[in-house]
Scaffold this active site. Structure first.
Site, PDB file in Angstrom:
ATOM      1  N   ARG A  50       0.830  -1.206   0.000  1.00  0.00           N
ATOM      2  CA  ARG A  50       0.000   0.000   0.000  1.00  0.00           C
ATOM      3  C   ARG A  50       0.868   1.261   0.000  1.00  0.00           C
ATOM      4  NH1 ARG A  50      -4.641   0.662   4.507  1.00  0.00           N
ATOM      5  NH2 ARG A  50      -2.867   1.197   5.825  1.00  0.00           N
ATOM      6  N   LYS A 148      -2.303   7.270   1.213  1.00  0.00           N
ATOM      7  CA  LYS A 148      -2.097   7.642   2.619  1.00  0.00           C
ATOM      8  C   LYS A 148      -1.010   8.710   2.635  1.00  0.00           C
ATOM      9  CE  LYS A 148      -2.339   5.022   6.296  1.00  0.00           C
ATOM     10  NZ  LYS A 148      -3.531   5.328   7.087  1.00  0.00           N
ATOM     11  N   GLU A 181     -16.270   6.531   6.343  1.00  0.00           N
ATOM     12  CA  GLU A 181     -15.364   5.935   7.320  1.00  0.00           C
ATOM     13  C   GLU A 181     -15.205   6.929   8.452  1.00  0.00           C
ATOM     14  OE1 GLU A 181     -11.440   5.289   5.679  1.00  0.00           O
ATOM     15  OE2 GLU A 181     -11.384   7.258   4.756  1.00  0.00           O
TER      16      GLU A 181
HETATM   17  N1  PXG Z   1      -9.333   5.083   7.359  1.00  0.00           N
HETATM   18  C1  PXG Z   1      -8.422   6.086   7.459  1.00  0.00           C
HETATM   19  C2  PXG Z   1      -8.740   7.419   6.917  1.00  0.00           C
HETATM   20  C3  PXG Z   1      -7.166   5.813   8.037  1.00  0.00           C
HETATM   21  O1  PXG Z   1      -6.256   6.783   8.123  1.00  0.00           O
HETATM   22  C4  PXG Z   1      -7.880   3.516   8.447  1.00  0.00           C
HETATM   23  C5  PXG Z   1      -9.090   3.846   7.840  1.00  0.00           C
HETATM   24  C6  PXG Z   1      -7.643   2.118   8.920  1.00  0.00           C
HETATM   25  O2  PXG Z   1      -6.760   1.453   8.031  1.00  0.00           O
HETATM   26  P1  PXG Z   1      -5.824   0.261   8.510  1.00  0.00           P
HETATM   27  O3  PXG Z   1      -5.051  -0.107   7.304  1.00  0.00           O
HETATM   28  O4  PXG Z   1      -4.945   0.799   9.606  1.00  0.00           O
HETATM   29  O5  PXG Z   1      -6.699  -0.821   9.000  1.00  0.00           O
HETATM   30  C7  PXG Z   1      -6.888   4.515   8.538  1.00  0.00           C
HETATM   31  C8  PXG Z   1      -5.545   4.237   9.146  1.00  0.00           C
HETATM   32  C9  PXG Z   1      -4.593   7.449  14.354  1.00  0.00           C
HETATM   33  C10 PXG Z   1      -4.203   7.105  12.948  1.00  0.00           C
HETATM   34  O6  PXG Z   1      -3.772   8.021  15.075  1.00  0.00           O
HETATM   35  C11 PXG Z   1      -4.939   6.209  12.221  1.00  0.00           C
HETATM   36  C12 PXG Z   1      -4.583   5.906  10.907  1.00  0.00           C
HETATM   37  C13 PXG Z   1      -3.516   6.514  10.355  1.00  0.00           C
HETATM   38  C14 PXG Z   1      -2.781   7.408  11.098  1.00  0.00           C
HETATM   39  C15 PXG Z   1      -3.097   7.710  12.403  1.00  0.00           C
HETATM   40  O7  PXG Z   1      -5.720   7.140  14.717  1.00  0.00           O
HETATM   41  N2  PXG Z   1      -5.389   5.042  10.281  1.00  0.00           N
END
Ligand code: PXG
Length: 289
Positions: A50, A148, A181
């Protein structure tokens, strides 16, 4: 704590990058949040895949290969003697001139291994309350949710708004008003025994935890899983609701915008998925040694 910075390990205090780095100047860069559990890194290859796709989409060339990055992540855990960790992997556009053009920038790679506890333990037992916020997701015809990038202001503003209204996470809607989301987590609903989550075409990030949960639901719990358009009405009237993310794992939601979800307790399917997800994270992944 030792930080990986462009091939060498430096102490936290010395882990510094230029004020001319376009990651700082413009949010020009990409990142991943990865977890290690008991000496195994969960879905490392998927995270790197990713990261490479995010980089490709913004035309950023990562100077090392995925195999080398894998080794660098493992090494970061070893030098810090971490078996359990939250790993933040960042690739910035690098230092350049004070203009938007990345011409002349040499990308930097940063790997931080630390601990993170996103939500209090109590919220996992009792569930938590979330709110929808007025900050909408950026239209995906402008910027793909699957990049991301270091530009998370949209999500930061959403999270701030949620916190201001006493919730820990924000439910975000797309420009058309459909549920997409949360600011840092994906969202799931259960209705009549079927598991629903907003689709990527509605603007959801294809989360690694989201993928794992869908697999468990289909293969272990033999549930039907649908990626569908979801409205706030669907959320308010769901039998169960939960969020997923690398940091959050699976967290039950018991109220949305002051509407109690079902009986206000974590649902059975949610609890079952939490148990199976825990098993999966403790029994699979890239070993550190
Ligand atoms: N949606 C968004 C917008 C994200 O940034 C997720 C879903 C979950 O994805 P994964 O691959 O982790 O299952 C994310 C990822 C935080 C934080 O501090 C969270 C993310 C990235 C950076 C910081 O909560 N989440």
């Amino acid at each position: 704590m030792k930080i990986y910075l462009d091939g060498i390990f430096v102490e936290k205090e010395d882990a510094k990058i230029s004020v001319f780095d376009h990651g700082l100047l413009y949010g020009d860069g990409v990142f991943e949040g990865i977890r290690a559990y008991n000496g195994r890194i969960f879905r490392l290859k998927e995270h790197l895949e990713r990261l490479w796709s995010s980089a490709k989409a913004i035309n950023l060339t990562i100077s090392i290969g995925q195999k080398e990055m894998e080794k660098a992540v493992i090494k970061t855990l070893i030098v810090n003697k971490f078996l359990d960790a939250y790993i933040r992997l960042i690739v910035t556009r690098g230092s350049g001139s004070l203009g938007l053009s990345p011409k002349g920038c040499v990308p930097s790679i940063i790997i931080i291994a630390d601990h993170i506890s996103l939500y209090p333990e109590e919220s996992y037992d009792k569930g938590m309350e979330v709110v929808t916020v007025s900050t909408r997701k950026i239209r995906q015809d402008s910027l793909s949710p699957n990049i991301k990038s270091l530009n998370y202001l949209n999500n930061v503003l959403a999270r701030m708004q949620a916190i201001k209204s006493g919730a820990m996470e924000a439910v975000m809607l797309n420009a058309e008003g459909y549920v997409v989301e949360c600011s840092g987590d994906n969202i799931f609903l259960v209705k009549k025994g079927i598991l629903y989550t907003p689709s990527s075409t509605d603007g959801a990030l294809i989360g690694i935890t989201r993928d794992a949960v869908m697999e468990i639901a289909r293969n272990k719990l033999k549930l039907t899983v649908k990626e569908e358009r979801i409205s706030t009405y669907d959320v308010y009237t769901a039998a169960e609701c939960f969020l997923t993310g690398t940091a959050a794992e699976i967290i039950p939601v018991i109220a949305v915008d002051s509407r109690q979800i079902a009986d206000g307790k974590p649902g059975n399917i949610t609890l079952e998925l939490m148990k199976e997800f825990k098993n999966l994270t403790r029994s699979t992944g890239t070993p550190i040694k």
